[in-house]
Design a protein around this motif. Sequence first.
Motif, PDB file in Angstrom:
ATOM      1  N   LEU A  18       0.843  -1.198   0.000  1.00 26.31           N
ATOM      2  CA  LEU A  18       0.000   0.000   0.000  1.00 26.31           C
ATOM      3  C   LEU A  18       0.879   1.250   0.000  1.00 26.31           C
ATOM      4  CD1 LEU A  18      -2.556  -1.207   2.703  1.00 26.31           C
ATOM      5  CD2 LEU A  18      -2.974  -1.000   0.224  1.00 26.31           C
ATOM      6  N   GLU A  19       0.321   2.319  -0.568  1.00 28.88           N
ATOM      7  CA  GLU A  19       1.083   3.563  -0.748  1.00 28.88           C
ATOM      8  C   GLU A  19       1.633   4.105   0.580  1.00 28.88           C
ATOM      9  OE1 GLU A  19       3.235   5.842  -2.494  1.00 28.88           O
ATOM     10  OE2 GLU A  19       2.063   4.512  -3.777  1.00 28.88           O
ATOM     11  N   ASN A  20       0.817   4.043   1.647  1.00 33.36           N
ATOM     12  CA  ASN A  20       1.286   4.597   2.929  1.00 33.36           C
ATOM     13  C   ASN A  20       2.429   3.746   3.514  1.00 33.36           C
ATOM     14  OD1 ASN A  20      -0.711   2.572   3.329  1.00 33.36           O
ATOM     15  ND2 ASN A  20      -0.939   3.185   5.456  1.00 33.36           N
ATOM     16  N   ILE A  21       2.401   2.452   3.259  1.00 36.24           N
ATOM     17  CA  ILE A  21       3.481   1.585   3.770  1.00 36.24           C
ATOM     18  C   ILE A  21       4.754   1.811   2.941  1.00 36.24           C
ATOM     19  CG2 ILE A  21       4.176  -0.812   4.225  1.00 36.24           C
ATOM     20  CD1 ILE A  21       1.209  -1.408   4.770  1.00 36.24           C
ATOM     21  N   ARG A  22       4.564   2.080   1.668  1.00 32.40           N
ATOM     22  CA  ARG A  22       5.723   2.414   0.821  1.00 32.40           C
ATOM     23  C   ARG A  22       6.384   3.709   1.333  1.00 32.40           C
ATOM     24  NH1 ARG A  22       6.018   1.270  -5.115  1.00 32.40           N
ATOM     25  NH2 ARG A  22       4.036   0.306  -4.620  1.00 32.40           N
ATOM     26  N   ALA A  23       5.565   4.717   1.611  1.00 34.78           N
ATOM     27  CA  ALA A  23       6.106   5.996   2.100  1.00 34.78           C
ATOM     28  C   ALA A  23       6.831   5.782   3.436  1.00 34.78           C
ATOM     29  CB  ALA A  23       4.971   7.015   2.264  1.00 34.78           C
ATOM     30  N   HIS A  24       6.242   4.964   4.307  1.00 33.66           N
ATOM     31  CA  HIS A  24       6.889   4.636   5.589  1.00 33.66           C
ATOM     32  C   HIS A  24       8.244   3.965   5.338  1.00 33.66           C
ATOM     33  CE1 HIS A  24       7.492   2.750   9.537  1.00 33.66           C
ATOM     34  NE2 HIS A  24       7.653   1.604   8.901  1.00 33.66           N
ATOM     35  N   SER A  25       8.247   2.981   4.437  1.00 34.43           N
ATOM     36  CA  SER A  25       9.471   2.209   4.174  1.00 34.43           C
ATOM     37  C   SER A  25      10.583   3.105   3.627  1.00 34.43           C
ATOM     38  CB  SER A  25       9.183   1.086   3.172  1.00 34.43           C
ATOM     39  OG  SER A  25       8.160   0.255   3.677  1.00 34.43           O
ATOM     40  N   ILE A  26      10.205   4.054   2.778  1.00 28.17           N
ATOM     41  CA  ILE A  26      11.212   4.944   2.190  1.00 28.17           C
ATOM     42  C   ILE A  26      11.815   5.849   3.272  1.00 28.17           C
ATOM     43  CG2 ILE A  26      11.489   6.896   0.580  1.00 28.17           C
ATOM     44  CD1 ILE A  26       9.560   5.256  -1.306  1.00 28.17           C
ATOM     45  N   MET A  27      10.993   6.302   4.217  1.00 27.07           N
ATOM     46  CA  MET A  27      11.538   7.134   5.307  1.00 27.07           C
ATOM     47  C   MET A  27      12.439   6.296   6.231  1.00 27.07           C
ATOM     48  SD  MET A  27      12.077  10.004   6.550  1.00 27.07           S
ATOM     49  CE  MET A  27      10.956  11.258   5.922  1.00 27.07           C
ATOM     50  N   VAL A  28      12.016   5.074   6.522  1.00 30.53           N
ATOM     51  CA  VAL A  28      12.857   4.187   7.343  1.00 30.53           C
ATOM     52  C   VAL A  28      14.197   3.964   6.630  1.00 30.53           C
ATOM     53  CG1 VAL A  28      13.091   1.824   8.257  1.00 30.53           C
ATOM     54  CG2 VAL A  28      10.919   3.044   8.513  1.00 30.53           C
ATOM     55  N   LEU A  34      21.423   6.554   6.371  1.00 29.79           N
ATOM     56  CA  LEU A  34      22.225   7.616   6.989  1.00 29.79           C
ATOM     57  C   LEU A  34      22.998   7.069   8.198  1.00 29.79           C
ATOM     58  CD1 LEU A  34      22.865  10.747   7.368  1.00 29.79           C
ATOM     59  CD2 LEU A  34      21.035  10.676   9.054  1.00 29.79           C
ATOM     60  N   LEU A  35      22.311   6.277   9.025  1.00 27.62           N
ATOM     61  CA  LEU A  35      22.975   5.701  10.197  1.00 27.62           C
ATOM     62  C   LEU A  35      24.096   4.766   9.767  1.00 27.62           C
ATOM     63  CD1 LEU A  35      19.894   4.913  12.496  1.00 27.62           C
ATOM     64  CD2 LEU A  35      21.648   6.658  12.891  1.00 27.62           C
ATOM     65  N   ALA A  36      23.819   3.941   8.751  1.00 29.65           N
ATOM     66  CA  ALA A  36      24.834   2.973   8.304  1.00 29.65           C
ATOM     67  C   ALA A  36      26.068   3.689   7.749  1.00 29.65           C
ATOM     68  CB  ALA A  36      24.233   2.031   7.257  1.00 29.65           C
ATOM     69  N   GLY A 173      18.070  13.074  18.367  1.00 29.85           N
ATOM     70  CA  GLY A 173      17.212  14.174  17.960  1.00 29.85           C
ATOM     71  C   GLY A 173      17.741  14.910  16.726  1.00 29.85           C
ATOM     72  N   GLY A 174      18.968  14.622  16.319  1.00 28.91           N
ATOM     73  CA  GLY A 174      19.558  15.300  15.164  1.00 28.91           C
ATOM     74  C   GLY A 174      19.151  14.707  13.827  1.00 28.91           C
ATOM     75  N   LEU A 175      18.439  13.581  13.857  1.00 27.40           N
ATOM     76  CA  LEU A 175      18.103  12.911  12.596  1.00 27.40           C
ATOM     77  C   LEU A 175      17.218  13.780  11.691  1.00 27.40           C
ATOM     78  CD1 LEU A 175      17.419   9.180  13.586  1.00 27.40           C
ATOM     79  CD2 LEU A 175      19.187  10.035  12.041  1.00 27.40           C
ATOM     80  N   ASN A 176      16.267  14.471  12.294  1.00 24.82           N
ATOM     81  CA  ASN A 176      15.329  15.274  11.479  1.00 24.82           C
ATOM     82  C   ASN A 176      16.084  16.250  10.583  1.00 24.82           C
ATOM     83  OD1 ASN A 176      14.096  14.434  14.036  1.00 24.82           O
ATOM     84  ND2 ASN A 176      12.239  15.255  13.103  1.00 24.82           N
ATOM     85  N   SER A 177      17.017  17.010  11.184  1.00 24.32           N
ATOM     86  CA  SER A 177      17.680  18.022  10.371  1.00 24.32           C
ATOM     87  C   SER A 177      18.643  17.378   9.375  1.00 24.32           C
ATOM     88  CB  SER A 177      18.405  19.039  11.257  1.00 24.32           C
ATOM     89  OG  SER A 177      19.310  18.371  12.076  1.00 24.32           O
ATOM     90  N   LEU A 178      19.248  16.251   9.736  1.00 23.32           N
ATOM     91  CA  LEU A 178      20.171  15.591   8.808  1.00 23.32           C
ATOM     92  C   LEU A 178      19.427  15.016   7.604  1.00 23.32           C
ATOM     93  CD1 LEU A 178      22.472  13.832  11.385  1.00 23.32           C
ATOM     94  CD2 LEU A 178      23.193  15.541   9.714  1.00 23.32           C
ATOM     95  N   ILE A 179      18.216  14.506   7.837  1.00 20.10           N
ATOM     96  CA  ILE A 179      17.431  13.941   6.734  1.00 20.10           C
ATOM     97  C   ILE A 179      16.721  15.068   5.974  1.00 20.10           C
ATOM     98  CG2 ILE A 179      15.449  12.394   6.208  1.00 20.10           C
ATOM     99  CD1 ILE A 179      17.506  10.644   7.344  1.00 20.10           C
ATOM    100  N   GLY A 180      16.552  16.206   6.654  1.00 19.36           N
ATOM    101  CA  GLY A 180      15.831  17.308   6.022  1.00 19.36           C
ATOM    102  C   GLY A 180      14.334  17.068   6.033  1.00 19.36           C
ATOM    103  N   ALA A 181      13.851  16.366   7.081  1.00 18.34           N
ATOM    104  CA  ALA A 181      12.407  16.068   7.149  1.00 18.34           C
ATOM    105  C   ALA A 181      11.752  16.891   8.255  1.00 18.34           C
ATOM    106  CB  ALA A 181      12.176  14.601   7.432  1.00 18.34           C
TER     107      ALA A 181
END
Length: 181
Positions: A18-28, A34-36, A173-181
Amino acid sequence: MIPSVKQCLELMERYSMLENIRAHSIMVQKIATLLAVSLREAGENLHVETVTAGALMHDIAKSLCLHSKEDHAAKGAEICLENDLEEIAGIVGEHIRLKNFERTAAVSEREVVYYADKRVNHDTIVSLNDRLGYLLAQYGRNEEWICERIRDNFRQCREVERKLFKKLAFAPGGLNSLIGA
Ligand SMILES: [Fe+2]
């Protein structure tokens, strides 16, 4: 084999994600990759392509399992094996709960995807506390044993968070700004 991003997107199509699960997966995936990359720069021996593919594929069985009540992590691992993706089957199979977490062992691809998934609600980056609150409200059903199981998993997730971020130059807490989300 390790699927490319294009192959992961094709598999999402094939398994009716489903589209919402795809969007979730792409954000994950954005968080996990980035972490890796950052952990590699910090000297950890992680395979970035494996993390990227594992993150994109972690919920591959979720749409299929929505009505069947099957365990979508176990089913997702099965789908990986059916498609010769044994390198990521373990990541998908343990994305909800890690089987053998060791605080002092080297950081693993499984831990990165498990953690990244807990930082995303729908397709928004959230704190572990916010995600825990959502899961308790959504799945706890006011049943103490279910809530305790969820809380217990998050206690482990906080340990994974400490393990990962001990090596990193930024805070959770720094993930948001690093991802730009
Ligand atoms: Fe999932």
